[in-house]
Design a protein around this motif. Structure first.
Motif, mmCIF file in Angstrom:
data_model
loop_
_atom_site.group_PDB
_atom_site.id
_atom_site.type_symbol
_atom_site.label_atom_id
_atom_site.label_comp_id
_atom_site.label_asym_id
_atom_site.label_seq_id
_atom_site.Cartn_x
_atom_site.Cartn_y
_atom_site.Cartn_z
ATOM 1 N N VAL A 93 0.364 9.257 -0.863
ATOM 2 C CA VAL A 93 -1.108 8.768 -0.245
ATOM 3 C C VAL A 93 -2.481 8.553 -0.856
ATOM 4 O O VAL A 93 -3.227 7.692 -1.356
ATOM 5 N N PRO A 94 -2.659 9.830 -1.399
ATOM 6 C CA PRO A 94 -3.529 9.785 -2.153
ATOM 7 C C PRO A 94 -4.341 9.009 -3.510
ATOM 8 O O PRO A 94 -5.437 8.485 -3.569
ATOM 9 N N THR A 95 -2.755 8.523 -3.863
ATOM 10 C CA THR A 95 -2.752 7.502 -5.359
ATOM 11 C C THR A 95 -3.311 6.790 -5.295
ATOM 12 O O THR A 95 -3.508 5.721 -5.161
ATOM 13 N N ILE A 96 -2.422 6.320 -3.674
ATOM 14 C CA ILE A 96 -2.145 4.734 -3.153
ATOM 15 C C ILE A 96 -4.441 4.899 -2.938
ATOM 16 O O ILE A 96 -4.447 3.554 -2.933
ATOM 17 N N ASN A 97 -4.572 5.754 -2.298
ATOM 18 C CA ASN A 97 -5.953 5.436 -1.979
ATOM 19 C C ASN A 97 -7.001 4.968 -2.898
ATOM 20 O O ASN A 97 -7.527 4.203 -2.851
ATOM 21 N N GLU A 98 -6.506 6.035 -4.372
ATOM 22 C CA GLU A 98 -7.435 5.897 -5.430
ATOM 23 C C GLU A 98 -7.216 4.453 -5.423
ATOM 24 O O GLU A 98 -7.862 3.846 -5.990
ATOM 25 N N ILE A 99 -5.764 4.176 -5.945
ATOM 26 C CA ILE A 99 -5.979 2.628 -6.444
ATOM 27 C C ILE A 99 -7.085 1.682 -5.613
ATOM 28 O O ILE A 99 -7.050 0.435 -6.188
ATOM 29 N N LYS A 143 8.356 13.057 4.607
ATOM 30 C CA LYS A 143 7.089 12.975 4.448
ATOM 31 C C LYS A 143 6.648 13.662 3.774
ATOM 32 O O LYS A 143 5.503 13.110 3.093
ATOM 33 N N THR A 144 6.867 15.168 3.296
ATOM 34 C CA THR A 144 6.683 15.309 1.700
ATOM 35 C C THR A 144 6.161 14.639 0.465
ATOM 36 O O THR A 144 5.254 14.397 0.188
ATOM 37 N N ARG A 145 6.929 13.949 0.340
ATOM 38 C CA ARG A 145 7.034 12.839 -1.060
ATOM 39 C C ARG A 145 6.004 12.205 -0.694
ATOM 40 O O ARG A 145 5.175 11.958 -1.540
ATOM 41 N N ILE A 146 6.022 11.464 0.676
ATOM 42 C CA ILE A 146 4.993 10.474 0.988
ATOM 43 C C ILE A 146 3.866 10.900 1.439
ATOM 44 O O ILE A 146 2.120 10.235 0.338
ATOM 45 N N GLY A 196 7.038 3.154 -8.326
ATOM 46 C CA GLY A 196 6.834 1.798 -7.306
ATOM 47 C C GLY A 196 5.330 1.412 -7.477
ATOM 48 O O GLY A 196 5.035 0.199 -7.027
ATOM 49 N N ILE A 197 5.000 2.470 -6.752
ATOM 50 C CA ILE A 197 3.124 2.134 -6.591
ATOM 51 C C ILE A 197 2.248 1.420 -8.039
ATOM 52 O O ILE A 197 1.840 0.304 -7.725
ATOM 53 N N THR A 198 2.546 2.204 -9.160
ATOM 54 C CA THR A 198 1.442 2.116 -10.053
ATOM 55 C C THR A 198 2.199 0.223 -10.617
ATOM 56 O O THR A 198 1.388 -0.715 -11.016
ATOM 57 N N SER A 199 3.755 0.328 -10.313
ATOM 58 C CA SER A 199 3.860 -1.179 -10.892
ATOM 59 C C SER A 199 3.866 -2.196 -9.930
ATOM 60 O O SER A 199 3.581 -3.212 -10.382
ATOM 61 N N TYR A 216 -0.638 3.895 9.362
ATOM 62 C CA TYR A 216 -1.253 5.304 9.107
ATOM 63 C C TYR A 216 -2.401 4.187 8.517
ATOM 64 O O TYR A 216 -2.481 3.477 7.262
ATOM 65 N N ASP A 217 -3.630 4.905 8.711
ATOM 66 C CA ASP A 217 -5.163 4.796 7.790
ATOM 67 C C ASP A 217 -5.444 5.350 6.271
ATOM 68 O O ASP A 217 -4.943 6.549 6.518
ATOM 69 N N LEU A 218 -5.291 4.529 5.628
ATOM 70 C CA LEU A 218 -5.137 4.415 4.369
ATOM 71 C C LEU A 218 -6.997 4.013 4.540
ATOM 72 O O LEU A 218 -7.494 3.145 5.013
ATOM 73 N N GLU A 219 -6.969 3.975 2.500
ATOM 74 C CA GLU A 219 -8.481 3.873 2.630
ATOM 75 C C GLU A 219 -8.909 2.341 3.063
ATOM 76 O O GLU A 219 -8.042 1.862 2.959
ATOM 77 N N TYR A 220 -10.300 2.308 4.038
ATOM 78 C CA TYR A 220 -10.902 0.476 3.376
ATOM 79 C C TYR A 220 -9.848 0.053 5.010
ATOM 80 O O TYR A 220 -10.093 -0.993 5.305
ATOM 81 N N GLY A 221 -9.647 0.600 6.156
ATOM 82 C CA GLY A 221 -8.609 0.025 7.148
ATOM 83 C C GLY A 221 -7.406 -0.484 6.849
ATOM 84 O O GLY A 221 -6.487 -0.520 7.752
ATOM 85 N N ASN A 222 -6.463 -0.100 5.639
ATOM 86 C CA ASN A 222 -5.448 -0.331 5.340
ATOM 87 C C ASN A 222 -4.434 0.288 6.120
ATOM 88 O O ASN A 222 -4.954 1.436 6.146
ATOM 89 N N LYS A 223 -2.996 -0.295 6.173
ATOM 90 C CA LYS A 223 -2.396 0.169 6.543
ATOM 91 C C LYS A 223 -0.922 0.363 5.842
ATOM 92 O O LYS A 223 -0.375 0.095 5.010
#
Length: 300
Positions: free
Chosen positions: A260-266, A253-256, A159-162, A22-29
């Motif tokens: 996604v916006p949090t991951i993209n922002e970081i 799916k809803t939780r993930i 987990g993402i923040t850590s 799944y595409d994230l910001e800047y081509g990350n997956k």
């Protein structure tokens, strides 16, 4: 392939794919996998069985594995691998590290160069800050050194923040220096197991900066495993098997997608510019209990 992958693609048969590349910001997956469900619960038994096999090649170097197999000391393979695991009750991270190794090899097709557990009893501390190091071939002249980071947190946001905090620390502490030392050590290990002289010479050029070829492009990247807890109530389990599968899939799916916006922002942080990220997310029910039970079975 310059180095063999020991975890085959059929490892992924344990899972139902929720998101793949799944595409994230800047081509990350981003990849999200859910363990297969039997009788309204995740199939942890199948996972434990597969991880017992994977632990051997995760915990031991290829040279050690090949030597023990050549000598037909099959019992020693398993025993030496199990000895490296911490006691289950004090083991908060090694399940995630092992799963990251399996997914990077089986899905990303990035063979292991080195793992933290592999050098656990060694006097050096080369892999402090990285849970493992893999090699990803992009094309014949481009490679990525993939540094692994795994987190098992009940809350996915935490987990993402850590994970990003740990990656920032790695970058602040000088990733190039760590990369040099890791692969200077590992190049010697590779020579013992790679019979093809041409493959060895290419690997030496990739892994040791002083040997780098001007025609080779080598970048650093990160493989990130995030395990989190998805609460399942008794009432949610008291439905038909097909309804349960559909309900839990939508819940995950809803939780993930919420995160996604949090991951993209970081990922917009300038410190991460120029690095590729490969995310793997796996939900667990009763994560704290599962972590202990699985590690306990691996140590038996």
């Amino acid at each position: 392939m310059l180095i063999r992958t020991d975890i085959q693609s059929n490892f992924l048969n344990l899972f139902t794919k929720i998101l793949e590349n799944y595409d994230l910001e800047y081509g990350n997956k981003l990849n999200a996998f859910m363990l297969k469900i039997s009788n309204n619960q995740f199939n942890y038994g199948g996972l434990s069985e597969e991880l017992q096999n994977a632990l051997i090649t995760y915990a031991l170097s290829r040279h050690t594995c090949d030597e023990l197999i050549k000598q037909q000391k099959y019992g020693n393979l398993s025993a030496q691998a199990r000895e490296k695991l911490k006691a289950a009750e004090n083991n908060t991270g090694e399940l995630g590290e092992l799963l990251l190794y399996c997914l990077l090899e089986s899905h990303l097709q990035a063979p292991k160069l080195l793992t933290k557990l592999e050098l656990k009893t060694a006097a050096n501390d080369y892999v402090k800050g990285a849970d493992g190091v893999h090699l990803l071939k992009i094309d014949d002249t481009s490679y990525q050194i993939v540094f692994g980071e795994s987190k098992l947190h009940a809350d996915l946001q935490s987990g993402i923040t850590s994970a990003f905090k740990s990656i920032k620390t790695m970058l602040d502490n000088g990733l190039d220096k760590m990369r040099y030392e890791i692969h200077l050590v590992n190049a010697n290990l590779l020579k013992e197991t790679i019979q093809d002289e041409n493959s060895y010479e290419i690997l030496k050029k990739i892994l040791i900066p002083s040997e780098n070829d001007e025609d080779l492009n080598i970048d650093n990247s990160f493989g990130v495993f995030l395990g989190f807890d998805i609460p399942i109530s008794d009432d949610e389990r008291r439905v038909s098997n097909s309804e349960f599968r559909n309900n839990i899939l939508e819940k995950i799916k809803t939780r993930i997608f919420d995160i996604v916006p949090t991951i993209n922002e970081i990922l917009k942080d300038n410190k991460f510019a120029g690095y590729n990220f490969y995310f793997y997310i796996v939900p667990f029910s009763e994560l704290a209990k599962v972590r202990v039970n699985v590690i306990d079975k691996l140590k038996q």
